[in-house]
Design a protein around this motif. Structure first.
Motif, PDB file in Angstrom:
ATOM      1  N   PRO A  68       0.913  -1.224  -0.046  1.00 27.40           N
ATOM      2  CA  PRO A  68       0.050   0.054   0.003  1.00 27.40           C
ATOM      3  C   PRO A  68       0.723   1.323  -0.012  1.00 27.40           C
ATOM      4  N   PHE A  69       2.116   1.238   0.970  1.00 33.60           N
ATOM      5  CA  PHE A  69       2.846   2.483   0.763  1.00 33.60           C
ATOM      6  C   PHE A  69       3.349   2.714  -0.820  1.00 33.60           C
ATOM      7  N   ARG A  70       3.951   1.445  -1.128  1.00 32.96           N
ATOM      8  CA  ARG A  70       4.583   1.823  -2.614  1.00 32.96           C
ATOM      9  C   ARG A  70       3.203   2.395  -3.478  1.00 32.96           C
ATOM     10  N   MET A  71       2.177   1.802  -3.566  1.00 34.51           N
ATOM     11  CA  MET A  71       1.039   2.601  -4.298  1.00 34.51           C
ATOM     12  C   MET A  71       0.833   3.977  -3.938  1.00 34.51           C
ATOM     13  N   SER A  72       0.972   4.550  -2.698  1.00 38.88           N
ATOM     14  CA  SER A  72       0.950   5.696  -2.323  1.00 38.88           C
ATOM     15  C   SER A  72       1.950   6.588  -3.244  1.00 38.88           C
ATOM     16  N   ALA A  73       3.211   5.895  -3.053  1.00 36.88           N
ATOM     17  CA  ALA A  73       4.459   6.733  -3.597  1.00 36.88           C
ATOM     18  C   ALA A  73       4.076   6.964  -5.139  1.00 36.88           C
ATOM     19  N   ALA A  74       3.483   5.781  -5.694  1.00 38.59           N
ATOM     20  CA  ALA A  74       3.289   5.971  -7.221  1.00 38.59           C
ATOM     21  C   ALA A  74       2.290   6.674  -7.530  1.00 38.59           C
ATOM     22  N   ILE A  75       1.270   7.032  -6.781  1.00 36.59           N
ATOM     23  CA  ILE A  75       0.412   7.819  -7.085  1.00 36.59           C
ATOM     24  C   ILE A  75       0.788   9.272  -6.924  1.00 36.59           C
ATOM     25  N   LEU A  76       1.491   9.474  -5.826  1.00 34.33           N
ATOM     26  CA  LEU A  76       1.892  10.771  -5.478  1.00 34.33           C
ATOM     27  C   LEU A  76       3.239  11.283  -6.862  1.00 34.33           C
ATOM     28  N   ALA A  77       3.767  10.167  -7.157  1.00 32.66           N
ATOM     29  CA  ALA A  77       5.016  10.618  -8.151  1.00 32.66           C
ATOM     30  C   ALA A  77       4.079  10.941  -9.417  1.00 32.66           C
ATOM     31  N   LEU A  78       3.186  10.182  -9.932  1.00 22.91           N
ATOM     32  CA  LEU A  78       2.502  10.483 -11.275  1.00 22.91           C
ATOM     33  C   LEU A  78       1.727  11.923 -10.919  1.00 22.91           C
ATOM     34  N   THR A  79       1.330  12.221  -9.780  1.00 24.19           N
ATOM     35  CA  THR A  79       0.628  13.699  -9.628  1.00 24.19           C
ATOM     36  C   THR A  79       1.648  14.765  -9.631  1.00 24.19           C
ATOM     37  N   SER A  80       2.547  14.484  -8.929  1.00 25.43           N
ATOM     38  CA  SER A  80       3.759  15.530  -9.022  1.00 25.43           C
ATOM     39  C   SER A  80       4.121  15.752 -10.231  1.00 25.43           C
ATOM     40  N   LEU A  81       4.492  14.710 -11.153  1.00 23.60           N
ATOM     41  CA  LEU A  81       5.113  14.922 -12.452  1.00 23.60           C
ATOM     42  C   LEU A  81       3.872  15.488 -13.314  1.00 23.60           C
ATOM     43  N   ASP A  82       2.720  15.105 -13.162  1.00 22.68           N
ATOM     44  CA  ASP A  82       1.629  15.732 -14.038  1.00 22.68           C
ATOM     45  C   ASP A  82       1.559  17.424 -13.568  1.00 22.68           C
ATOM     46  N   PHE A  83       1.625  17.662 -12.440  1.00 26.55           N
ATOM     47  CA  PHE A  83       1.691  18.709 -11.768  1.00 26.55           C
ATOM     48  C   PHE A  83       2.768  19.853 -12.544  1.00 26.55           C
ATOM     49  N   LEU A  84       4.016  19.182 -12.703  1.00 25.71           N
ATOM     50  CA  LEU A  84       5.151  19.738 -13.435  1.00 25.71           C
ATOM     51  C   LEU A  84       4.944  19.747 -14.925  1.00 25.71           C
ATOM     52  N   GLY A  85       3.875  19.085 -15.456  1.00 26.25           N
ATOM     53  CA  GLY A  85       3.975  19.017 -17.043  1.00 26.25           C
ATOM     54  C   GLY A  85       4.876  17.971 -17.691  1.00 26.25           C
ATOM     55  N   LEU A  86       5.273  17.010 -16.846  1.00 25.94           N
ATOM     56  CA  LEU A  86       6.260  15.970 -17.241  1.00 25.94           C
ATOM     57  C   LEU A  86       5.708  14.545 -17.307  1.00 25.94           C
ATOM     58  N   GLY A  87       4.286  14.584 -17.263  1.00 29.60           N
ATOM     59  CA  GLY A  87       3.587  13.226 -16.767  1.00 29.60           C
ATOM     60  C   GLY A  87       2.944  12.543 -18.185  1.00 29.60           C
ATOM     61  N   VAL A  88       1.700  12.404 -17.758  1.00 28.56           N
ATOM     62  CA  VAL A  88       0.888  11.985 -18.963  1.00 28.56           C
ATOM     63  C   VAL A  88       0.663  12.896 -19.955  1.00 28.56           C
ATOM     64  N   PRO A  89       0.207  12.294 -21.223  1.00 22.27           N
ATOM     65  CA  PRO A  89       0.064  13.202 -22.552  1.00 22.27           C
ATOM     66  C   PRO A  89      -1.095  14.151 -22.439  1.00 22.27           C
ATOM     67  N   PRO A  90      -0.780  15.374 -22.891  1.00 19.57           N
ATOM     68  CA  PRO A  90      -1.933  16.336 -22.684  1.00 19.57           C
ATOM     69  C   PRO A  90      -3.233  15.894 -23.153  1.00 19.57           C
ATOM     70  N   GLY A  91      -4.250  16.255 -22.224  1.00 21.52           N
ATOM     71  CA  GLY A  91      -5.587  15.536 -22.816  1.00 21.52           C
ATOM     72  C   GLY A  91      -6.177  14.553 -21.714  1.00 21.52           C
ATOM     73  N   THR A  92      -5.039  13.876 -21.290  1.00 19.69           N
ATOM     74  CA  THR A  92      -5.310  12.351 -20.370  1.00 19.69           C
ATOM     75  C   THR A  92      -5.883  13.125 -19.086  1.00 19.69           C
ATOM     76  N   PRO A  93      -6.785  12.315 -18.717  1.00 23.19           N
ATOM     77  CA  PRO A  93      -7.379  12.995 -17.131  1.00 23.19           C
ATOM     78  C   PRO A  93      -6.249  12.654 -16.155  1.00 23.19           C
ATOM     79  N   SER A  94      -6.063  13.743 -15.434  1.00 23.44           N
ATOM     80  CA  SER A  94      -4.890  13.710 -14.574  1.00 23.44           C
ATOM     81  C   SER A  94      -5.177  14.642 -13.329  1.00 23.44           C
ATOM     82  N   LEU A  95      -5.005  14.014 -12.119  1.00 21.88           N
ATOM     83  CA  LEU A  95      -4.993  14.669 -10.894  1.00 21.88           C
ATOM     84  C   LEU A  95      -4.239  15.710 -10.640  1.00 21.88           C
TER      85      LEU A  95
END
Length: 344
Positions: free
Chosen positions: A268-295
């Motif tokens: 569970p803690f690794r899943m939490s870290a993965a969600i935070l990593a994706l959210t942080s990268l999306d916040f910085l514009g380095l994550g999922v492609p534009p248009g993809t639903p992203s927190l």
């Protein structure tokens, strides 16, 4: 059934269930994940089924031109168009819509308020600065985050268990070589690599998953290595060697099942870290492609639109609830697998 007659895994499950906060967190989290897997049935700008002029249509699985429902153009039907909605409710015609009649990329051209608009009866949580329904963005963004976290956790666990098992079981020069490699590999600037690759390659979830997986296994590998170093000296391993079992058989049948406690505890803690990593990268514009639903992208919108409080508040609430559920599950797992409580 007496507690003493239960297997160790059953006793651990009983201890986990006695932790009501952790157990119900698991139930709620599973319900949310399963519901998100059927997001198209919960939030969609297309009707689930349409009955028009005696014929049945399934817009969710097939595109229909506007002329099918009495329109003037051959383009794909916009089911939010007031004219189309009137056509689908005239006479014996009917249509079944999702509870939230908006998709993650739907732009409501018929909204009465400028974007981003506050919560209304049409958009229950409001819209973002592009006019997309915020509730739909959160549902689909939650699904993307959880599936990404599951995939990243799975890859990290597999790599971490393999490397940790090899280090801990063989020891000696093998362990020393792996440790030096991990020290060198772990010193590489992960964020800089992400920035470089995002500039060279087109952004994609698969690319992001590969890059994060290259570094996500090292933390778990240390715990598995320590468990193997301890368990390989025990009598049952020596007995297996005396019986002529190969190293692979000893690792798979005997040592690995008795070394999985830290793996399960940290899931569970690794899943939490993965969600935070994706959210942080999306916040910085380095994550999922534009248009993809992203927190993370929604949090960035909330930062850029301070007056649109509903964007940041609702996204923050989804993140906090998700991470709290995973944390409570992790705490319950840690207590359930604690060897000091094995007899309780």
């Amino acid at each position: 059934m007496a507690v003493a007659s239960l297997s160790p895994s059953r006793r651990a499950w009983q201890r986990f269930k006695r932790n009501r906060l952790g157990y119900w967190s698991l139930v709620v989290f599973c319900v949310l994940v399963v519901a998100s897997l059927f997001a198209e049935l919960l939030s969609n700008d297309r009707p689930l089924i349409v009955r028009y002029e005696g014929s049945t249509y399934f817009p969710m699985v097939q595109d229909y031109p506007e002329t099918t429902f009495g329109g003037d153009f051959e383009t794909t039907t916009d089911y939010l168009d007031p004219f189309i909605r009137e056509q689908l409710t005239r006479g014996n015609n009917w249509a079944v819509y999702a509870p939230n009649p908006y998709g993650p990329k739907t732009l409501n051209y018929f909204a009465k308020e400028p974007n981003p608009s506050a919560p209304t009866l049409d958009n229950w949580l409001g819209t973002d600065d592009r006019g997309r329904d915020l509730l739909a963005q959160l549902i689909y963004g939650f699904r993307v985050s959880v599936l990404f976290a599951l995939a990243l956790t799975f890859i990290g666990v597999v790599l971490g268990v393999i490397t940790g098992a090899i280090q801990g079981f063989f020891g000696g020069k093998t362990d020393l070589a792996f440790q030096r490699f991990i020290e060198i590999w772990g010193s590489m600037p992960e964020l800089y690599l992400l920035i470089i690759f995002s500039a060279v390659f087109a952004p994609s979830i698969s690319l992001l998953l590969i890059l994060l997986s290259l570094f996500g296994w090292m933390g778990l590998s240390d715990y598995v290595r320590a468990e193997f170093l301890r368990n390989r000296q025990l009598d049952y391993v020596r007995a297996a060697r005396a019986l002529g079992l190969s190293n692979a058989q000893i690792i798979w049948r005997h040592v690995l099942p008795n070394s999985l406690t830290p793996v399960v505890t940290f899931l569970p803690f690794r899943m939490s870290a993965a969600i935070l990593a994706l959210t942080s990268l999306d916040f910085l514009g380095l994550g999922v492609p534009p248009g993809t639903p992203s927190l993370g992208e929604l949090l960035s919108q909330g930062k850029n639109n301070i007056d649109a409080w509903w964007i940041s508040m609702s996204t923050f609430a989804v993140l906090v609830i998700t991470l709290l559920l995973l944390t409570f599950m992790g705490d319950a797992l840690r207590d359930a697998l604690d060897p000091r409580k094995a007899e309780t």
